[in-house]
Design an enzyme around this catalytic site. Sequence first.
Site, PDB file in Angstrom:
ATOM      1  N   CYS A  94       0.851  -1.190   0.000  1.00 58.41           N
ATOM      2  CA  CYS A  94       0.000   0.000   0.000  1.00 58.41           C
ATOM      3  C   CYS A  94       0.894   1.251   0.000  1.00 58.41           C
ATOM      4  O   CYS A  94       1.888   1.304   0.736  1.00 58.41           O
ATOM      5  CB  CYS A  94      -0.869  -0.002   1.260  1.00 58.41           C
ATOM      6  N   GLU A 124       3.323  -5.692   8.586  1.00 58.92           N
ATOM      7  CA  GLU A 124       3.622  -4.293   8.225  1.00 58.92           C
ATOM      8  C   GLU A 124       4.733  -3.739   9.133  1.00 58.92           C
ATOM      9  O   GLU A 124       5.682  -3.089   8.663  1.00 58.92           O
ATOM     10  CB  GLU A 124       2.367  -3.422   8.365  1.00 58.92           C
ATOM     11  N   SER A 263     -10.415  -4.259   5.314  1.00 59.90           N
ATOM     12  CA  SER A 263     -10.162  -5.422   4.465  1.00 59.90           C
ATOM     13  C   SER A 263     -11.410  -6.300   4.314  1.00 59.90           C
ATOM     14  O   SER A 263     -11.322  -7.425   3.830  1.00 59.90           O
ATOM     15  CB  SER A 263      -8.995  -6.235   5.047  1.00 59.90           C
TER      16      SER A 263
END
Length: 280
Positions: A94, A124, A263
Amino acid sequence: MKIEKAKKMGFCFGVRRAIEVMERGAKEYGGVESLGAVVHNHRVVEQLVQLGVHAVPRLEQLEGPVVAISSHGVSPDVVESMHRRGFHVLDATCPVVRRAQHASQALAKAGFWVVVFGDEGHPEVQGVLGWAQGKGVAALDAEKLSLPGLPRKLGILCQTTQSPELYIRFVRGVMSTLPMRFAELRVMNTICRATIERQTAALELARRVELLLVVGSSNSANTRHLVEICSPLVETHLVEAVDGIDLSWLNGHSRLGVTAGASTPDEVIDEVVKKLESIA
Ligand code: F3S
């Protein structure tokens, strides 16, 4: 029984983009291996498997020839290893996560010790720390922050899906628990706008309803954070999908709210809302 939906919920642009990258890759190359789940939602992962996108949990297990980086991003070592093994790499990181990675890299290069406010086990956070090239650590509790001695320069970043209130509390905690001997403290706002919009809408709804359902997978960080921030305001339950609804929750409530993580696909949210409407 009245059912209200949050004004902002469900897929963010980063998740849509990641799914598109995978779908296009699967069509063009006949199959893709993604390192970890593309996004943290079981329905999305199952649908992508039908198209030829298979999630592989560990780097060493990738066989190629076409591999993909998920929306959560990875460290530069992982990208390098993929290229070294001759794989064709599709990158669905992203752009908001990419910005946090670059901030981490820039801080480390400028001599800062990097602290990421986030879950150290989340991909992440591991990726963002990787960009600090060994000069960083993740923590959720300022009091448990373990630093190598007392760095002269400290840079603080945030996992993109954390809540701003918790981040502010963490930064305050760092300032009050560490002796102010560092020469410089730099705090970067790396929380994503989609997260803030979904949290704001969820809180606004939580104040108006008697029961709130948060639709999404339990391994989705942003979905779990919605539950965390709304629970103090109203009875809140996380449901993966329609079959996760316990009808006894609804007893005695006339105003129900529905929200969802970034999500969670629209179809899963719609199924939950339809089920509630059918018994309203
Ligand atoms: Fe990206 Fe924010 Fe979504 S970091 S994947 S736009 S929740």
